[in-house]
Design a protein around this motif. Structure first.
Motif, short mmCIF file in Angstrom:
data_model
loop_
_atom_site.label_atom_id
_atom_site.label_comp_id
_atom_site.label_asym_id
_atom_site.label_seq_id
_atom_site.Cartn_x
_atom_site.Cartn_y
_atom_site.Cartn_z
N ASP A 168 -23.99 -47.18 30.98
CA ASP A 168 -23.55 -45.91 30.39
C ASP A 168 -23.41 -46.07 28.88
O ASP A 168 -22.54 -46.80 28.42
N ASP A 198 -17.79 -37.21 33.02
CA ASP A 198 -16.91 -38.02 32.16
C ASP A 198 -15.55 -37.36 31.99
O ASP A 198 -15.45 -36.26 31.44
N HIS A 206 -16.44 -40.58 36.26
CA HIS A 206 -16.10 -41.73 35.42
C HIS A 206 -14.75 -41.43 34.76
O HIS A 206 -14.67 -40.63 33.83
N HIS A 238 -23.31 -37.33 36.30
CA HIS A 238 -22.28 -38.21 35.73
C HIS A 238 -21.24 -37.34 35.02
O HIS A 238 -21.56 -36.58 34.11
ZN ZN Z 1 -19.51 -42.07 31.35
#
Ligand code: ZN
Ligand code: DX5
Length: 229
Positions: A178, A37, A69, A35
């Motif tokens: 999340d 960010d 993301h 993931h």
């Molecule tokens: Zn995130």
């Protein structure tokens, strides 16, 4: 429950000075997805990493899916760059795009899997017209911008709603959560219908020494909880 659960450590809480090793180590410990960010100090009050870092992880040899993301506004300009950099999923917040349908189509045209992200207080109505075009729905269980925040419990109700929508329409869309997820609450979150679990501080804060196996315990604890679902 016969869901295929996936654990997605958020590298926001990793040691950025050793990022390649950190990602290798969580994947070796059994994580499924990275993931990633992306924050712009505009849509959210923090600044992180961009396509160059994504590309660097791919060149380092990361083959696991990279779940980008985007917490940036505007969204569209940066999407082709992330596609070229090797993103698998690209998720964005509907508030950050003037034309949500166009942004979803752009992500798809670039060869990536689109997803929409909903802040805790953001209603789900955009999904009425977009759910069948998505590979992922990401529910924020904290307000975006920082790791290490407390899980907001009312998001469980949203998760149940989205799970119902996905199942009612017979779609193969991942439901990801999340923020504030760890061994103490992952089972409850799974029971609300979530299949993909972002965990940042719970994973990367698990140990601070240089042992490459230090993530095995926490990933194992998350899996053990999921096994009870
Ligand atoms: Zn995130
Ligand atoms: C927050 C980010 C999260 C964050 C989660 O805006 O989107 O991915 O890293 O961190 P934890 O798991 O520590 O809440």
């Amino acid at each position: 429950m016969a869901r295929n659960f996936r654990i997605a450590p958020s590298i926001l809480s990793a040691n950025f000075a050793k990022l390649g090793d950190e990602v290798d180590n969580v994947l070796r410990a059994g994580a499924d997805i990275v993931h990633f960010d992306v924050m712009d100090n505009h849509y959210v009050p923090n600044l992180t990493i961009g396509p160059l870092v994504c590309e660097a992880l791919k060149k380092h040899g990361v083959t696991a899916p990279i779940d980008v993301h985007l917490m940036v506004k505007p969204v569209d300009r940066i999407i082709p760059d992330f596609a070229k950099a090797g993103a698998t999923y690209i998720t964005f917040h509907p508030e950050a795009s003037e034309h949500v349908d166009r942004t979803i189509a752009l992500i798809r045209e670039c060869g990536c899997k689109p997803g929409l992200v909903f802040n805790p207080a953001t209603p789900l109505d955009v999904l009425d017209y977009t759910l069948d075009k998505l590979n992922m729905v990401l529910l924020m269980s904290v307000n975006p911008g920082f790791g290490g925040q407390k899980f907001i419990p009312y998001v469980l109700d949203k998760a149940r709603k989205v799970r119902q929508m996905i199942d009612d329409r017979g779609l193969n869309v991942s439901l990801e959560i999340d923020g504030g997820v760890g061994p103490a609450n992952i089972l409850e979150v799974a029971k609300a219908g979530v299949d993909t679990f972002v965990a940042g501080s719970a994973v990367f804060g698990a140990a601070k020494d240089s042992d490459p196996n230090r993530y095995d315990t926490v990933i194992g604890a998350l899996r053990a909880e999921l096994a009870k679902a």
